[in-house]
Design a protein around this motif. Structure first.
Motif, short mmCIF file in Angstrom:
data_model
loop_
_atom_site.label_atom_id
_atom_site.label_comp_id
_atom_site.label_asym_id
_atom_site.label_seq_id
_atom_site.Cartn_x
_atom_site.Cartn_y
_atom_site.Cartn_z
N GLN A 160 11.70 1.15 -3.07
CA GLN A 160 10.99 2.16 -3.86
C GLN A 160 9.95 2.86 -3.01
O GLN A 160 9.41 2.28 -2.08
CB GLN A 160 10.31 1.52 -5.07
N ARG A 161 9.67 4.10 -3.37
CA ARG A 161 8.69 4.92 -2.65
C ARG A 161 7.37 4.87 -3.40
O ARG A 161 7.33 5.01 -4.61
CB ARG A 161 9.19 6.36 -2.57
N PHE A 162 6.29 4.67 -2.65
CA PHE A 162 4.94 4.68 -3.19
C PHE A 162 4.10 5.62 -2.34
O PHE A 162 4.39 5.82 -1.16
CB PHE A 162 4.31 3.29 -3.15
N LEU A 198 2.99 -4.63 -4.98
CA LEU A 198 2.14 -4.27 -6.12
C LEU A 198 0.95 -5.22 -6.22
O LEU A 198 -0.17 -4.81 -6.51
CB LEU A 198 2.94 -4.26 -7.42
N ARG A 217 -1.42 -4.34 -3.35
CA ARG A 217 -2.14 -3.11 -3.69
C ARG A 217 -3.23 -3.40 -4.72
O ARG A 217 -4.35 -2.89 -4.60
CB ARG A 217 -1.15 -2.07 -4.23
#
Length: 106
Positions: free
Chosen positions: A30-32, A73, A76
């Protein structure tokens, strides 16, 4: 299948691709978009060192991070918790989070 559009990233932010390609659950990376300030945080620096070991210095596209999305996540969240002052917290015993954290996939 259409090629994904490259989304423009605002100044002061960085696109990263998170996910393990050999994940058992078959999830796709996934892109963040994260603040560039994360690059200076010790927890994130450890992840960057691992990315260099796994992918090397030259990659196409966003910076690839060898970490599960769930672990990223959490990482972060830990960085945000350290760097964001808690304005609603009335206890003045502020405890810094330890830098030596272990994330299974990171």
């Amino acid at each position: 299948m259409q090629e994904e559009k490259k989304m423009k990233v605002k100044k002061g932010w960085l696109a990263v691709q998170v996910g393990l390609e050999d994940d058992e659950d078959g999830s796709t990376p996934q892109r963040f978009v994260i603040p560039i300030s994360y690059l200076y945080h010790p927890l994130f620096k450890n992840l960057l060192d691992k990315a260099r070991e796994v992918y090397g210095y030259n990659t196409d596209g966003p910076l690839k991070l060898p970490c599960s999305v769930d672990d990223f996540l959490h990482l972060r969240w830990r960085i945000q918790k350290e760097t964001t002052p808690n304005q609603h917290h009335h206890n003045h015993n502020h405890h810094r989070l330890p830098y030596a954290l272990y994330f299974p996939s990171c």
